[in-house]
Write a protein that holds these residues in place. Structure first.
Motif, PDB file in Angstrom:
ATOM      1  N   LEU A 187      48.980 -25.960  59.785  1.00  0.00           N
ATOM      2  CA  LEU A 187      50.260 -25.798  60.419  1.00  0.00           C
ATOM      3  C   LEU A 187      51.027 -26.633  59.767  1.00  0.00           C
ATOM      4  O   LEU A 187      52.270 -26.275  59.557  1.00  0.00           O
ATOM      5  CB  LEU A 187      49.886 -25.700  61.939  1.00  0.00           C
TER       6      LEU A 187
ATOM      7  N   LEU B 256      47.145 -26.744  70.146  1.00  0.00           N
ATOM      8  CA  LEU B 256      47.874 -25.565  70.005  1.00  0.00           C
ATOM      9  C   LEU B 256      49.149 -25.268  70.976  1.00  0.00           C
ATOM     10  O   LEU B 256      50.167 -25.095  70.681  1.00  0.00           O
ATOM     11  CB  LEU B 256      47.161 -24.387  70.168  1.00  0.00           C
TER      12      LEU B 256
ATOM     13  N   VAL C 133      54.952 -23.111  66.481  1.00  0.00           N
ATOM     14  CA  VAL C 133      54.512 -21.720  65.991  1.00  0.00           C
ATOM     15  C   VAL C 133      55.414 -20.604  66.356  1.00  0.00           C
ATOM     16  O   VAL C 133      55.544 -19.714  65.460  1.00  0.00           O
ATOM     17  CB  VAL C 133      53.213 -21.704  66.793  1.00  0.00           C
TER      18      VAL C 133
END
Lengths: 326, 306
Positions: free
Chosen positions: A157, B24, B31
């Motif tokens: 990421l 996450l 994201v």
């Protein structure tokens, strides 16, 4: 010793060159300030003179300010701007006029009248404040996820994020415009503000570096004490990284204050303008009247210049950090 | 238990796997942001570049027609030339000016903090405000520069027309960009102060002159920063927009019609979104190639100390 002598000479030469260069760099600032304080007819006649001046006429042993109106029968007609006869006109011989230093605030008065500074300032500050909030919040959360929580995929990421920094804004500009148009966000501040709540690659990069410097034992100790990640982020990581967060806030504020292209695309109504768009439009209408233009440019630049002086250390540090990743 | 005990490694790995929802969750803004504000628009932009898309009717695929039209569009080539002219002059000149300032300040002169602040200050001024300011400074009749040139004895007929002249409009904007060379200076100065003194002493013992010390010690040691500012400067300069939009509107005779200005006009005044997207992709590919080329080249010239 000759070598010391030569070194001394070098420093003297450098010092002279630096003084000369300082003048070159400072001249535009001085010129902006002095033009903004000049009487309109002095801007035209004597634009390089850094000291603002006005015309005066001796009257009963005192100098009284006058405004030249024009030539009539070989005589100069002037209007008294002070004294008992204020407002009346009188013909005189041109050589009797005296030029004396005088600060004229008329340009500022006129500028503020034509240029809705306070409204634009308000619009700009709302955008700046929300952008700072969004950027600081989202970037510090994401940086925590990338630096303080070990998980599979965070490196990927991170590298994807870094590689997006290469994409020029022109590529995303048109599809985003269409997206925001579908959402009915044109002519609102939402296109300028909402994206800031979804992170910024450069600031996340900066904060991640900073968070990695926080001792892991500190985080582990908190975890053993039963603190959740959100709590660790809010109570330990964020307070410890105050200088870095301040730096992010400072640069975000300045970027949104100075932003030109996005407000130009999305803010179509002059009630919504930011200072940078407002000033551009103001220049369009006023391009021959330098006094008010310089006054309003100065007023727009001044808050940022003051902010720079107040935060100089953080500021220069941030600029240096931006170069480190190279 | 030691670190290479398989049990510990396994436990650590399991812990890592179990922690991914937390990681996450924290990264979720990024994201979503990458998907919504980068991936989606980049994909759509590529798609639009293959379409005819006048804003008020839906996009219609036309293949490579936009790119073919670009090749035939004289204003595209003109804007490309204008942009290269500007970027290839402004970036190197700005780097040299910034480096000279940094070298001067590195001589341990008195008042370093003052000079550094003053030279850096122009980069703090909002771009719109400096555009408005320089518009007047560059005025051929009463502007500071031409008045100054006349003051120095230059005949009035010889003073450039700056933004009103086809030949001088780009040099005028380059001159203006040089006022902001203090940004690079701060980086160079920081790099110069990190160069180990022993290297200079060793070079001096070997009889190296000042010029040689600069060329063989200083420049290689700060070359990573030079590379970085060069790339960033180039990427910034090929996107130059506000100066032309505010000060010249692309004129005179389209001599300051820069690439981004033409792109903006195509998209937001002609509303040809497909054509503008094709222009954006040409720019993107160019930036990618240029950066790769500079990086490749730099393998030979850039010295990484650590």
């Amino acid at each position: 010793m000759p070598r010391d002598k030569r070194r001394f000479l070098h420093v003297i030469v450098a010092q002279v060159v630096l003084v000369a260069l300082s003048l070159v760099f400072a001249l535009p600032f001085i010129w902006m300030l002095s033009t903004s304080l000049k009487v309109p007819d002095h801007i035209q006649s004597d634009s390089v003179d850094p000291i603002p001046k006005a015309w005066f006429l001796p009257r009963h042993g005192r100098l009284v300010r006058v405004r030249p109106l024009g030539i009539k029968h070989g005589q100069l007609v002037v209007q008294w701007r002070g004294g008992a006869e204020k407002g009346q006109t009188v013909p005189i011989a041109p050589r009797r006029l005296l030029s004396r230093p005088y600060l004229d605030w008329r340009n500022y008065a006129e500028g503020f009248q034509e240029f809705p500074f306070l409204r634009y300032l308000g619009n700009t500050l709302v955008i700046c404040a929300l952008s700072v909030l969004g950027t600081v919040l989202s970037c510090s959360l994401v940086a925590y996820g990338l630096a303080c929580v070990p998980w599979k995929g965070r490196e990927t990421l991170f590298w994807v994020m870094l590689s997006t920094m290469m994409i020029p804004g022109q590529v995303t500009m048109i599809p985003l415009f269409i997206l925001f148009r579908h959402l009915g966000w044109i002519n609102t501040i939402l296109p300028l503000v909402v994206p800031t709540f979804f992170g910024n690659a450069f600031f996340i990069f900066l904060l991640r570096q900073f968070y990695r410097g926080i001792p892991v034992s500190l985080l582990e100790a908190a975890r053993v004490d039963g603190a959740g990640d959100l709590r660790i982020w809010a109570r330990i990581v964020a307070p410890l990284s105050k200088p870095a967060l301040l730096m992010v806030a400072l640069f975000t504020f300045i970027n949104s204050w100075n932003d030109f292209l996005n407000p130009l695309i999305y803010l179509l109504n002059d009630r919504k303008y930011t200072l940078s768009i407002g000033l551009t439009m103001f220049q369009g209408q006023y391009n021959t009247e330098w006094g008010p233009l310089m006054a309003m440019s100065l007023v727009m630049a001044l808050p940022i210049i003051v902010l720079f002086f107040l935060t100089q250390k953080t500021f220069i540090q941030g600029v240096k950090l931006s170069g480190v990743k190279g | 238990m030691t670190d290479d005990d398989p049990g510990t490694v396994n436990m650590a790995r399991n812990a890592r796997l179990r922690r991914w929802p937390v990681g996450l969750a924290f990264s979720l803004p990024l994201v979503i942001g990458l998907l919504m504000f980068t991936a989606y628009p980049v994909g759509m932009s590529l798609y639009y570049s293959l379409c005819s898309y006048p804003i008020f009717s839906p996009p219609r695929l036309i293949g490579l027609a936009n790119y073919q039209e670009l090749l035939r569009d004289p204003r595209f080539w003109l804007s490309l030339w204008n942009t290269f002219y500007y970027a290839l002059a402004a970036v190197p000149l700005g780097m040299v000016a910034g480096l000279l300032l940094a070298l001067l300040l590195n001589l341990k002169v008195k008042g370093l903090a003052f000079y550094r602040t003053l030279f850096f200050l122009p980069t703090v001024v909002p771009l719109v405000a400096s555009c408005v300011l320089w518009n007047q400074i560059l005025n051929p009749q009463q502007g500071l520069i031409n008045e100054g040139l006349r003051f120095l004895g230059l005949p009035a007929a010889w003073t450039p027309g700056w933004l009103t002249s086809e030949t001088w409009s780009k040099p005028a904007l380059i001159l203006m960009s040089l006022w902001g060379c203090g940004g690079g200076m701060v980086l160079y100065l920081a790099a110069l102060q990190d160069v180990p003194q022993e290297l200079y002493e060793a070079a001096a013992l070997d009889g190296a002159r000042a010029w040689h010390r600069l060329w063989y010690v200083t420049l290689p040691m700060i070359s990573p920063v030079l590379l970085f500012t060069g790339i960033m400067g180039l990427i910034g300069a090929v996107q130059v927009f506000a100066q032309a939009f505010i000060m010249t509107g692309g004129g005179p005779a389209e001599s300051t019609l820069f690439y981004s200005l033409k792109l903006f006009d195509t998209a937001f005044t002609e509303f040809r979104l497909g054509y503008a997207s094709a222009m954006a992709w040409v720019m993107f590919v160019f930036i990618l190639l240029a950066t790769l080329a500079v990086m490749k080249l730099s393998n030979r010239f850039v010295y990484y100390h650590t």
